[in-house]
Enzyme design. Sequence first.
Site, mmCIF file in Angstrom:
data_model
loop_
_atom_site.group_PDB
_atom_site.id
_atom_site.type_symbol
_atom_site.label_atom_id
_atom_site.label_comp_id
_atom_site.label_asym_id
_atom_site.label_seq_id
_atom_site.Cartn_x
_atom_site.Cartn_y
_atom_site.Cartn_z
ATOM 1 N N GLU A 121 -11.400 -0.782 -3.889
ATOM 2 C CA GLU A 121 -10.743 -0.382 -2.807
ATOM 3 C C GLU A 121 -9.608 0.495 -3.301
ATOM 4 O O GLU A 121 -9.154 0.621 -4.248
ATOM 5 C CB GLU A 121 -10.337 -1.268 -1.637
ATOM 6 C CG GLU A 121 -9.346 -2.364 -2.331
ATOM 7 C CD GLU A 121 -8.953 -3.397 -1.162
ATOM 8 O OE1 GLU A 121 -9.786 -3.576 -0.230
ATOM 9 O OE2 GLU A 121 -7.969 -4.066 -1.346
ATOM 10 N N ASP A 174 0.785 -1.291 0.026
ATOM 11 C CA ASP A 174 -0.077 0.009 -0.064
ATOM 12 C C ASP A 174 0.875 1.371 0.052
ATOM 13 O O ASP A 174 0.712 2.114 0.900
ATOM 14 C CB ASP A 174 -1.062 0.178 1.180
ATOM 15 C CG ASP A 174 -1.594 -1.318 1.429
ATOM 16 O OD1 ASP A 174 -2.046 -1.804 0.336
ATOM 17 O OD2 ASP A 174 -1.709 -1.687 2.640
ATOM 18 N N HIS A 184 -3.184 -1.238 -5.146
ATOM 19 C CA HIS A 184 -3.018 -0.090 -4.021
ATOM 20 C C HIS A 184 -2.016 0.587 -4.205
ATOM 21 O O HIS A 184 -0.927 0.837 -3.821
ATOM 22 C CB HIS A 184 -3.013 -0.755 -2.512
ATOM 23 C CG HIS A 184 -3.690 0.120 -1.466
ATOM 24 N ND1 HIS A 184 -4.474 -0.066 -0.663
ATOM 25 C CD2 HIS A 184 -3.104 1.681 -1.347
ATOM 26 C CE1 HIS A 184 -4.705 1.109 -0.146
ATOM 27 N NE2 HIS A 184 -3.833 1.781 -0.363
ATOM 28 N N ARG A 215 4.629 -8.394 -0.371
ATOM 29 C CA ARG A 215 4.267 -7.281 -1.347
ATOM 30 C C ARG A 215 5.173 -6.084 -1.409
ATOM 31 O O ARG A 215 5.244 -5.613 -0.317
ATOM 32 C CB ARG A 215 2.691 -6.982 -1.007
ATOM 33 C CG ARG A 215 1.587 -7.898 -1.135
ATOM 34 C CD ARG A 215 0.360 -7.594 -0.710
ATOM 35 N NE ARG A 215 0.110 -6.906 0.593
ATOM 36 C CZ ARG A 215 -0.854 -6.590 1.271
ATOM 37 N NH1 ARG A 215 -2.033 -6.204 0.389
ATOM 38 N NH2 ARG A 215 -1.093 -6.237 2.513
#
Length: 327
Positions: free
Chosen positions: A206, A24, A270, A303
């Site tokens: 999202e 993110d 994201h 990630r």
Amino acid sequence: MIETRPRNGVITKYNKPFIEQRADPYVYRHSDGSYYFTASVPDYDKIILRKSDTLKGLQEAEEKCIWVKHESGDMSKHIWAPELHYLDGKFYIYFAASREDDIWRLRPYVLECQGQDPMNDEWVERGMIGRSDDDIYSFKAFSLDSTILESKGEYYYIWAEKVSVGIQISNIYIAKMESPTKLSTAQVLLTTPDYDWERVDIWVNEGPAVLKKDGKIFLTYSASATGECYCLGMLSIDEDDDLLDPRQWKKEKKPVLRSDREKGFYGPGHNSFTKLPDGRDVCVFHARTYLEIVGDPLYDPNRHTMVMEVKWDENGYPVFDYNNMIQ
């Protein structure tokens, strides 16, 4: 603490991580040219910041913890997706957090910096973002991934929230802001998972992110579950249109960025946007470098932050292409 493991994917000439194990990712370039970086950390237990004079300098910049989760109660679990913004002469960090005793009770919170040096000055908690006085629905259910859109001197708050009935579909909403900590209008639904690529495993929209160019506003978002199916969709609108009228927004029918096994990107999503000093646009996103995930994908630490230059087509739309990676 989450047990980490080495990067075990095939590293190609495209997918070398910009910053490892930071999901993110959010990069903010301040008016003085400084770059700031924040992201979710694998343990989801704190908020970190890095600062550099250059974008690439963020890779080796010292990382400082500026806030730690509570031991219990609100903001004691799942510290997710922080973003650094500068509004009305102050730095703010917007993030989501849940509770140790109710781990999926995600709500949006705000930190305010008490000076002009976010790396060293004190940060204070401003609590949960306040909904408008006429809004009885916002932030009553799983809410996260807030970002700020500035247009024509007005600030808009954009976030993801699950419909509080049925199977809990995650939608994206927008509202105008009264102040950096409170909204002035009720929520407006911008996008819900309409297409099959937004409904893989779970129905999700999202992670909204704002990109502006030549009088148009583009809003990317992430869709589907967080494995290989995770991808980026996009909405767009003219800046002169009514941003609170969902009929004015155009939604793309296909993803603008998705997994590519040949180049070694799995679950891109994201993202945030920033600029290079020469004005070129940059997309900062996370992805994995391998397909097979052991256990819950949410708690897989690998990630990684990736950086891509955004190109533009003849129609003035952004082009997201793995051939334009910055490493």
